[in-house]
Design an enzyme around this catalytic site. Structure first.
Site, PDB file in Angstrom:
ATOM      1  N   TYR A  33     -14.293  -9.965  22.600  1.00  0.00           N
ATOM      2  CA  TYR A  33     -15.050 -10.386  20.823  1.00  0.00           C
ATOM      3  C   TYR A  33     -15.796 -11.770  21.613  1.00  0.00           C
ATOM      4  O   TYR A  33     -15.622 -12.582  22.512  1.00  0.00           O
ATOM      5  CB  TYR A  33     -13.433 -10.436  19.762  1.00  0.00           C
ATOM      6  CG  TYR A  33     -12.979 -11.352  20.039  1.00  0.00           C
ATOM      7  CD1 TYR A  33     -11.994 -11.455  21.036  1.00  0.00           C
ATOM      8  CD2 TYR A  33     -12.559 -12.761  18.884  1.00  0.00           C
ATOM      9  CE1 TYR A  33     -11.029 -12.983  21.705  1.00  0.00           C
ATOM     10  CE2 TYR A  33     -12.045 -13.872  19.494  1.00  0.00           C
ATOM     11  CZ  TYR A  33     -11.229 -13.702  20.606  1.00  0.00           C
ATOM     12  OH  TYR A  33      -9.960 -15.364  20.722  1.00  0.00           O
ATOM     13  N   LYS A 147     -12.545 -13.507  26.995  1.00  0.00           N
ATOM     14  CA  LYS A 147     -12.476 -13.472  26.104  1.00  0.00           C
ATOM     15  C   LYS A 147     -12.489 -12.182  25.119  1.00  0.00           C
ATOM     16  O   LYS A 147     -12.290 -10.973  24.773  1.00  0.00           O
ATOM     17  CB  LYS A 147     -13.748 -14.083  24.835  1.00  0.00           C
ATOM     18  CG  LYS A 147     -12.823 -15.061  23.649  1.00  0.00           C
ATOM     19  CD  LYS A 147     -14.261 -15.509  23.001  1.00  0.00           C
ATOM     20  CE  LYS A 147     -14.156 -15.562  21.383  1.00  0.00           C
ATOM     21  NZ  LYS A 147     -12.387 -17.260  21.280  1.00  0.00           N
ATOM     22  N   GLU A 179      -5.476 -25.185  28.452  1.00  0.00           N
ATOM     23  CA  GLU A 179      -5.869 -25.592  27.013  1.00  0.00           C
ATOM     24  C   GLU A 179      -4.805 -25.025  25.824  1.00  0.00           C
ATOM     25  O   GLU A 179      -4.080 -25.716  25.992  1.00  0.00           O
ATOM     26  CB  GLU A 179      -6.985 -24.088  26.903  1.00  0.00           C
ATOM     27  CG  GLU A 179      -6.941 -23.142  27.189  1.00  0.00           C
ATOM     28  CD  GLU A 179      -8.030 -22.071  26.717  1.00  0.00           C
ATOM     29  OE1 GLU A 179      -8.739 -22.123  26.891  1.00  0.00           O
ATOM     30  OE2 GLU A 179      -7.273 -20.838  27.272  1.00  0.00           O
ATOM     31  N   LEU A 203     -10.287 -20.440  29.220  1.00  0.00           N
ATOM     32  CA  LEU A 203     -11.560 -19.458  27.290  1.00  0.00           C
ATOM     33  C   LEU A 203     -13.058 -20.662  28.225  1.00  0.00           C
ATOM     34  O   LEU A 203     -12.501 -22.221  28.072  1.00  0.00           O
ATOM     35  CB  LEU A 203     -12.111 -19.458  26.812  1.00  0.00           C
ATOM     36  CG  LEU A 203     -12.978 -18.689  26.156  1.00  0.00           C
ATOM     37  CD1 LEU A 203     -12.501 -17.413  25.915  1.00  0.00           C
ATOM     38  CD2 LEU A 203     -12.629 -18.967  24.411  1.00  0.00           C
TER      39      LEU A 203
HETATM   40  C1  PLP Z   1      -7.692 -19.697  24.266  1.00  0.00           C
HETATM   41  C2  PLP Z   1      -8.645 -20.237  23.712  1.00  0.00           C
HETATM   42  N1  PLP Z   1      -9.867 -21.059  24.346  1.00  0.00           N
HETATM   43  C3  PLP Z   1     -10.546 -21.515  23.841  1.00  0.00           C
HETATM   44  C4  PLP Z   1     -11.542 -21.809  22.048  1.00  0.00           C
HETATM   45  C5  PLP Z   1     -13.067 -22.378  22.094  1.00  0.00           C
HETATM   46  O1  PLP Z   1     -13.646 -21.465  22.197  1.00  0.00           O
HETATM   47  P1  PLP Z   1     -15.710 -21.638  21.576  1.00  0.00           P
HETATM   48  O2  PLP Z   1     -15.286 -23.463  21.578  1.00  0.00           O
HETATM   49  O3  PLP Z   1     -15.770 -21.171  21.615  1.00  0.00           O
HETATM   50  O4  PLP Z   1     -15.116 -21.511  19.732  1.00  0.00           O
HETATM   51  C6  PLP Z   1     -10.443 -20.727  21.426  1.00  0.00           C
HETATM   52  C7  PLP Z   1     -11.489 -20.296  21.012  1.00  0.00           C
HETATM   53  O5  PLP Z   1     -11.485 -18.935  19.732  1.00  0.00           O
HETATM   54  C8  PLP Z   1      -9.896 -19.649  22.404  1.00  0.00           C
HETATM   55  O6  PLP Z   1      -9.063 -18.684  21.436  1.00  0.00           O
END
Ligand code: PLP
Length: 289
Positions: A33, A147, A179, A203
Site C-alpha cells: 500500500y 510497505k 524507525e 521503511l
Molecule cells: C513504519 C513506517 N515508517 C515510516 C513511515 C513514513 O513514511 P512516509 O513518510 O512515506 O509516510 C511510515 C508511514 O506510514 C510507516 O508506516
C-alpha cells in the site's frame, strides 16, 4: 457525505465497495500500500510514492497491474471526486482472489483499491508543545523496507504507545534506533540532524527524503548513520516524520523530557521549510490547473 473510492476499475461509494473473503489481502495480508498526502488538491511527491510502490511490488513478486500514467489518472480522479482540499489518498494492491494456499496462485488478478480520507494534520498543540513517545523492541520482520499491508507488528507497537498515552513507539533493534511504528525518526545533537540509514530495517519514508532534501537545500548539517540507543536518550531534539504527521517534535521519551522539554530551534526551522515547500507545491499546482 459519501466518500468515493476506486475498486478494480470502477469508482463507487465507499459503502458499496466489496472484496471477496478469499482475497489474499484478507487471508494472508499479501499486498502492499501507499499513503499519499494531498494539499490544495495537489499530491505531494506522487512519483516518489508510485516508485516506492513499484519497489514493494517487485519485492513481493507481484506485477504492477497499472502503468504509472494510469495510477496518476486514478489518484487525480479520486482527489477530484472527494470533497476535501487536503486529503490522504490510500492505495492498496493485493495478489487477488484465489483458493487459500500460501504459494502464489498462477492466474489471480491483483485487487486494486484507492480511497481518500480528509487529511488529519497534527494539531497546533502537538506542534507547539511536542508529543510523547515510548521506546519498544523492534520485533518486526527483516523486510521493513516493503510497505506491506501485513501490519500486525506495527499495530501491536502503535497500540503500546496509545496505551501509554503517546503518539508513537520509537523502535530499537540490536541497541540501535530503526524507525517508529508508523513514522521515521530524526534526532538533533549539537545542531546536526542525525537519521538512521535506509536499509531493510526501515521503511524508506517519502517524508524522510523530503525533510533531508529541505535540510540539504538549507545547508543544515546532516549525518546518515546508525544511531545507538544512548544517542536517542541524549538528543537535544527528536522528530518523527510521515506523510500525515509531516514533521513532529518529540518532547518526552519514556516519560523523560527530550533536551529542555520543548520543541527545539532546529525543529522550528524545519517546520518552516516544510510549510513553505507545501505552499510552493500548491501554488505550482494551481498555476497548472
Ligand atoms: C513504519 C513506517 N515508517 C515510516 C513511515 C513514513 O513514511 P512516509 O513518510 O512515506 O509516510 C511510515 C508511514 O506510514 C510507516 O508506516
Amino acid at each position: 457525505m459519501s466518500q468515493t473510492v476506486y475498486l478494480n476499475g470502477e469508482f463507487m461509494p465507499l459503502t458499496e465497495a466489496r472484496v471477496p473473503v478469499l482475497d489474499r489481502g484478507f487471508i494472508f495480508g499479501d499486498g502492499v500500500y501507499e499513503v499519499i498526502p494531498v494539499y490544495a488538491r495537489v499530491p505531494l511527491r506522487l512519483a516518489e510514492h508510485l516508485a516506492r510502490m513499484q519497489n514493494s511490488l517487485n519485492a513481493i513478486h507481484l506485477r504492477n497491474p497499472l502503468a504509472a500514467e494510469e495510477w496518476t489518472r486514478i489518484v487525480g480522479q479520486i482527489i477530484e471526486r472527494n470533497a476535501w482540499d487536503d486529503q490522504a489518498v490510500y492505495v492498496q494492491v493485493t495478489r487477488g482472489v484465489a483458493p487459500r494456499d500460501q504459494a502464489f496462485p498462477a492466474d489471480a488478478t491483483p485487487t486494486v483499491f484507492v480511497m481518500a480520507n480528509p487529511m488529519s494534520k497534527p494539531s497546533a498543540e502537538q506542534r507547539e508543545r511536542g508529543v510523547g513517545v515510548i521506546t519498544a523492541e523492534d520485533f518486526r520482520w527483516q523486510r521493513c523496507d516493503i510497505k506491506s499491508v501485513s501490519l500486525l507488528a506495527n499495530c501491536l507497537l502503535r497500540q503500546l504507545a496509545a496505551e501509554a498515552g503517546c503518539v508513537e513507539a520509537i523502535l530499537l533493534r540490536d541497541g540501535h534506533v530503526t524507525e517508529a511504528s508508523t513514522s521515521n525518526v530524526f534526532l538533533v545533537k549539537n545542531g546536526v540532524i542525525v537519521s538512521p540509514p535506509k536499509d531493510r530495517r526501515i521503511l524508506p519514508g517519502i517524508t524522510l527524503d523530503l525533510v533531508l532534501d529541505l535540510a540539504r537545500n538549507a545547508k543544515l548539517p546532516i549525518e546518515i548513520r546508525p544511531v545507538p540507543e544512548h544517542e536517542l536518550r541524549e538528543a537535544d531534539e527528536i522528530w518523527v516524520s510521515s506523510s500525515t504527521k509531516e514533521v513532529l517534535p518529540v518532547t518526552t521519551l519514556d516519560g523523560k523530557p527530550v533536551g529542555n522539554g520543548k520543541p527545539g530551534p532546529m525543529y522550528a526551522r524545519m517546520y518552516g521549510l516544510y510549510q513553505d515547500h507545501k505552499a510552493q507545491i500548491a501554488r505550482a499546482g494551481a498555476a497548472h490547473a
